[in-house]
Design a protein around this motif. Structure first.
Motif: not given
Ligand code: GAL
Length: 765
Positions: A484-485, A529, A357, A481, A544, A419-420, A169, A382, A524, A465, A463
């Motif tokens: 974000g998404h 980007y 990352h 994080e 995001h 990452n993840e 991503d 990633w 995040w 969310f 991370n």
């Molecule tokens: C995370 C990831 C990030 C970005 C983010 C979006 O899972 O580590 O790089 O994709 O989600 O919210």
């Protein structure tokens, strides 16, 4: 040349002295470093013939580094557009008097795999776009005549190189997107310096300095001298004999300790005091090499009480950063990289940034050192872990990242997992061991998305969310994080969404503040980007950020800003636009982020509401957002005034026009002076605002530019405003002079700025 422009230690082989005119004699420092960023020739259609020194490259494009292999629109392009093999050539002549010395070429970053040729001879392929690499040129150098470097650069997403092998991503773009230089050294030279302040809180601090000496030929006994400087002032000095050495492949570490540092000023977030360590290598009292590095005296530890800087708990509040920019990807020079650190510190009031990352520009890290901004730096990757040779490259990435950046006081944690990714015991034992062996002074983290993950690091970096957040499952715990998404938000989204985006960041930080075991949180993310087609909003953008790609704020940016102390800045940022229409009339709650303790709201000059921070909802934040019903009456519509009070005193007043009229067109440059090196760049923002300079989010005119003088536009021309704003970047060409930018708004007239473009220092020709 400014001290911060000294090249930092690179992987295995370093560069580290000021630029010298091409015809300079060997400098006092014993080494010569020749930045070689101008005068490259570039083609998108490489051929075997073009690697040869005598190939006629007159038809190739003349480019300067940092360089993007292609310019792109800011969104809606195909990621295949930059995924191709290109070729770069650079002719150079060394100054006289260097024969007998060793010549290296040092690349700071080229995406993704670089096959390097000197005078037609293939030196090898370096696989990796985010880490520095060097090749020795010596046996192939023509000391009297022309030399030609050729780099065949594969910018495809090669599955054998981290971060590739599966979907990711973000976009890596292509090109030699960081600086490079030639380094000419004696047969024994300083390969790297690692300086570790210790006992900094005892009143008797000391500095352990490890000097890595590379011997390319047997050497007689030598002497090492280490000096700690505060500006030009000598603070401490130590020396040591270096025994004779038979030639060795590996650099040899020599340790010295500087003591008597009782009066040193600590590096902290408010006063990031920097010192310089200067190391000299002498043979028979003659300096044969010199290198230097900036350092800071600080103690940084994650404990079960949170993160402690110099013995005091600092709740970490930050954002993740991709180092990509519209139109040009990662190929931005020092000034623009540094600007992001300023935005994070001064506009967003963050105290930490994660270099998601991958290892980021040294210029960005230098600025973090200078500004007092903590950094979590991590290796490229990633979610995907490749085969054994891919993992070997990743372990090597750990070493290159740490050996390049270990002297930055801003860096407090090494991220040594992909990452993840899933767990992988053997691989992560190796990455952790590499980090701990190289740098015992720092803790490791590794960013994961499931708490059951095998824990091999020092700090559990997670991370999460969800809301509410999961409770910490380890005493040393940092959220890396959130949001974000789960809630992408565009500057042009409606007020309800912009407000909810803001509140989501606030709610997470409120929960993080509730428990000291959360060392803090890194949201995040800082800036929207570019990404692959299978991520984001369908136009190759992840919206995001708390700022857009042009680094213009969304209301969520106001939440971060509002968390600073009023003594730093009194902040008042509504999470809504004052525009009549479906989106504001009757909106159920108005949210304002502020570090004031009381707000008054006036419409058309009439007091309509007062509010205190919403401590019922945000029980733990020092500066809780204000959430209130704003009585909006369409019959008494007018300008909105918000007054912010602290301790009964009115400290800030902001006005928002109720007229709904595009009133002003502003053109704002980050800088008005550039260097004519073909790469120096600054951002120019344009906004349509109301009479009080508040951005009008529905303004959508197309801005047309004219540029005269030795500079070029990076960006769309005309540029259709997005959410009332936009930006282009102005990049200097290689001639000094004055550049004049005129921007025309279809109705609001024109604005002009003038940029002075100064002569740069010379480079090798
Ligand atoms: C995370 C990831 C990030 C970005 C983010 C979006 O899972 O580590 O790089 O994709 O989600 O919210």
């Amino acid at each position: 040349m400014d001290r911060r422009d000294f090249l930092k230690a690179t992987s295995g082989l370093i560069a580290g002295a000021a630029a010298l005119p091409a015809n300079a004699q060997q400098a006092q420092s014993g080494r010569n470093v020749f930045p070689l960023n101008r005068g490259w020739r570039f083609t998108r259609t490489p051929s075997d013939a073009a690697r040869a020194p005598r190939f006629d490259d007159a038809g190739f494009e003349r480019v300067a580094l940092p360089h993007a292999n292609v310019r792109l629109p800011w969104h809606g392009f195909d990621e295949k557009d930059f995924a191709f093999v290109s070729l770069y050539r650079r002719r150079f002549k060394l100054p006289a008097g260097l024969r007998g010395r060793h010549v290296f070429v040092d690349f700071e970053g080229a995406m993704t795999a670089s096959t390097v040729f000197i005078n037609g001879v293939r030196l090898g392929e370096y696989k990796g776009g985010f880490t520095p690499f060097s090749f020795e040129l010596t046996p192939h150098i023509d000391w009297d005549g022309d030399n030609v470097l050729a780099v065949e650069l594969d910018s495809t997403e090669r599955a054998d190189i981290p971060p590739f092998g599966d979907r990711i991503d973000y976009l890596t773009f292509g090109g030699i997107y960081r600086e490079m230089s030639l380094r000419v050294v004696a047969p024994s030279f300083l390969e790297n310096i690692f300086a570790v302040p210790k006992d900094v809180l005892t009143g008797q601090p000391a500095l352990d300095v490890t000097c890595f000496i590379q011997h390319l030929a047997s050497s007689a006994p030598m002497r090492l001298e280490v000096t700690l400087l505060d500006g030009d002032k000598v603070i401490a000095h130590a020396a040591k004999a270096v025994p004779a050495s038979a030639a060795k492949a590996e650099p040899v570490p020599h340790a010295l300790t500087l003591t008597g540092l009782g009066g040193v000023t600590l590096w902290d977030l408010a006063q990031p005091h920097l010192y310089t360590v200067q190391v000299r290598l002498l043979a028979q009292d003659r300096v044969i090499d010199e290198d230097r590095s900036r350092i800071g005296f600080r103690q940084a530890r994650f404990t079960d009480r949170g993160f402690e800087l110099n013995g005091k708990i600092v709740k970490l509040r930050g954002l993740d950063r991709h180092q990509t920019f519209p139109f040009i990807g990662q190929a931005m020079p020092a000034r623009v990289q540094r600007r992001d650190a300023e935005i994070l510190k001064q506009n967003l009031k963050c105290n930490i940034v994660r270099t998601s990352h991958y290892p980021q520009s040294r210029h960005f890290l230098d600025a973090c050192d200078e500004l007092g901004m903590l950094v979590l730096e991590e290796i490229p990757g990633w979610q995907h872990i490749g085969d054994k040779s891919w993992q070997d490259l990743s372990v090597d990435n750990v070493a290159r990242m740490i050996r390049r950046d270990w002297n930055h006081p801003s860096i407090i944690l090494w991220g040594v997992r992909i990452n993840e990714s899933k767990d992988n015991h053997d691989f992560y034992v190796r990455t952790n061991a590499a980090a701990h062996a190289l740098d015992p002074s720092r803790q490791t983290g590794g960013i994961r998305w499931f708490q059951e993950s095998e824990f091999l690091e020092d700090v559990f970096t997670m991370n999460d969310f969800d809301f509410p957040l999961k409770p910490p499952n380890h005493p040393l715990y940092l959220n890396t994080e959130f949001v974000g998404h789960t809630f992408p938000t565009k500057t042009i989204d409606n007020v309800e969404r912009l407000t909810e985006h803001t509140l989501r960041h606030a709610r997470i930080h409120d929960q993080l503040a509730s428990n000291p075991q959360y060392a803090g949180g890194i949201g995040w993310c800082a800036f929207d980007y570019n990404t692959h087609g299978n991520f984001g909003s369908g136009d190759h953008v992840c919206y995001h950020g708390v700022m857009d790609m042009f680094r213009e704020p969304k209301p969520a940016a106001g939440f971060y800003k509002s968390q600073c102390e009023p003594s730093d800045e009194v902040v008042l940022e509504p999470a809504f636009h004052w525009a009549i229409g479906d989106q504001s009339i009757g909106f159920s709650k108005a949210v304002v982020c502020s570090n004031c303790d009381h707000l008054k709201f006036l419409i058309g000059g009439k007091l309509v509401a007062e509010a205190d921070p919403d401590r019922a909802q945000f029980r733990h934040l020092k500066y809780a957002p204000f959430v209130l019903e704003l009585p909006v009456d369409i019959n008494h519509w007018g300008d909105l005034t918000i007054e912010g009070y602290i301790g009964g005193q009115r400290r800030i007043v902001k006005h928002y026009s109720g007229a709904g009229v595009d009133k002003k067109f502003a053109l704002i440059a980050d800088d008005l002076a550039l260097i004519a090196d073909g790469a120096d760049t600054t951002r120019v923002v344009f906004r349509v605002t109301d009479a009080f300079d508040a951005i009008l989010p529905f303004a959508d005119g197309a801005i047309r530019f004219e540029l005269d003088g030795p500079a070029e536009i990076i960006g769309d021309n005309p540029f259709a405003l997005v959410g009332g704003t936009g930006a282009i970047w102005i990049r200097a060409k290689e001639q000094a002079g004055t550049a004049r930018l005129t921007a025309h708004h279809p109705r609001l007239g024109l604005q002009r700025i003038e940029l002075k473009i100064a002569q740069p220092p010379p480079q090798l020709i």
